[in-house]
Design an enzyme around this catalytic site. Structure first.
Site, mmCIF file in Angstrom:
data_model
loop_
_atom_site.group_PDB
_atom_site.id
_atom_site.type_symbol
_atom_site.label_atom_id
_atom_site.label_comp_id
_atom_site.label_asym_id
_atom_site.label_seq_id
_atom_site.Cartn_x
_atom_site.Cartn_y
_atom_site.Cartn_z
ATOM 1 C CB CYS A 129 84.405 12.947 21.463
ATOM 2 S SG CYS A 129 82.728 12.931 22.108
ATOM 3 C CB CYS A 132 81.570 12.361 19.043
ATOM 4 S SG CYS A 132 81.547 13.728 20.203
ATOM 5 C CG ASP A 133 84.029 10.332 16.682
ATOM 6 O OD1 ASP A 133 83.000 10.736 16.121
ATOM 7 O OD2 ASP A 133 85.053 11.035 16.827
#
Length: 301
Positions: A129, A132-133
């Site tokens: 993701c 997300c990251d």
């Protein structure tokens, strides 16, 4: 006899349990693996409301503690079957349970490459993701594996953060939208590698790079990387429900925005349902909506 049985102990299922318990319903949460779901693989999470920074495990622990504090019951077993009727029956490896309603919150697993050391490197250089990251790889070198819309969108987002982005696709062309392909091709820091598969990962405890192989010539090349984003699809965990709820062509439970399924008394929440955005915040939202829908259903019985 329970008011609500929730199948799955990720953010969607646990949030559903919290809301159902606060509505004074009896609740059983059944989880075959670890409570917390996919979020537990994230070593650092910065997009959960209320937490500037938290690990996935810490978030899961807090959520489990909160749910247990409401006296929800939990069962660590695998669901084998759900039988419909005026009373729902959930068959597990440990026996049978009955409830007035069922909430399916089994989530979806990221499809993986199937390479050695891959599971150990998730969260240690391998991610699924970019939202997300991606920020962890600012000014670093990353690769995205995949050629569909999800992979293209991941690569576009990463190109705004990373200094270099490789996009590795095993086919000779992308399967995603041409508009996204054109955007990606216009990026000066993106290198597209088609007709190539990832054959090996470099690093046992922390990702250091990948080895790629041309599917036509067999030529081998090594890429040094700081991060690898795998975007080759999701696998919903819904096979055992196909006899009681309607699934789409990809195996997701077909649901309305209020989390109703095709079967009265059976609801769905989180990544396992048809939806556009699959994030921890939307999973928790689904959990709340599904629980309130289940409570409304019970109150009208």
């Amino acid at each position: 006899m329970y008011d609500v049985i929730i199948i799955g102990g990720g953010p969607a299922g646990l949030t559903a349990a919290l809301y159902a318990k606060r509505a004074n319903k009896s609740v059983l949460v059944i989880e075959k693996g670890c409570f917390g779901g996919q979020i537990t693989f994230s070593p650092k999470v910065e997009n959960i409301p209320g937490f500037a920074e938290i690990t996935g495990n810490e978030f899961a622990d807090k959520l489990v503690e909160q749910v247990l504090g409401q006296d929800a019951e939990v069962d660590c077993s695998e669901v084998l079957e759900v039988r419909d009727g005026e009373i729902k029956t959930v068959v597990t490896t440990d026996g049978e349970h009955q409830a007035k309603t069922v909430i399916i919150a089994t989530g979806a697993k990221h499809r993986m490459l199937g390479l050695e050391h891959e599971p150990e490197l998730v969260g240690e250089g391998i991610s699924f993701c970019a939202v997300c990251d991606g920020a962890f790889y600012e000014n670093k070198t990353v690769a995205v594996v995949g050629g569909g819309n999800s992979a293209l969108q991941e690569a576009i987002l990463l190109s705004e953060l990373a200094s270099k982005v490789y996009v590795v696709q095993n086919l000779d062309d992308f399967t995603g939208e041409k508009k996204l392909v054109d955007i990606l091709k216009a990026k000066s820091n993106v290198e597209i590698i088609l007709g190539t598969e990832v054959s090996n990962l470099i690093g046992e405890t922390e990702l250091q790079g990948i080895i790629i192989k041309n599917t036509h010539t067999g030529a081998i090349k090594e890429l040094s990387l700081d991060g690898l984003f795998i975007a080759i699809g999701l696998i919903p965990q819904n096979e055992m429900f196909k006899e009681v709820v309607q699934l789409d062509a990809y195996g997701y439970v077909i649901a309305t925005e209020d989390c109703h399924t095709s079967t009265p008394g059976i609801f769905v929440a989180g990544d396992c349902r048809t939806k556009r955005i699959r994030q921890v915040a939307t999973a928790a939202s689904d959990g709340a909506v599904a629980a309130m829908a289940a409570c409304d259903y019970i109150d009208k019985l």
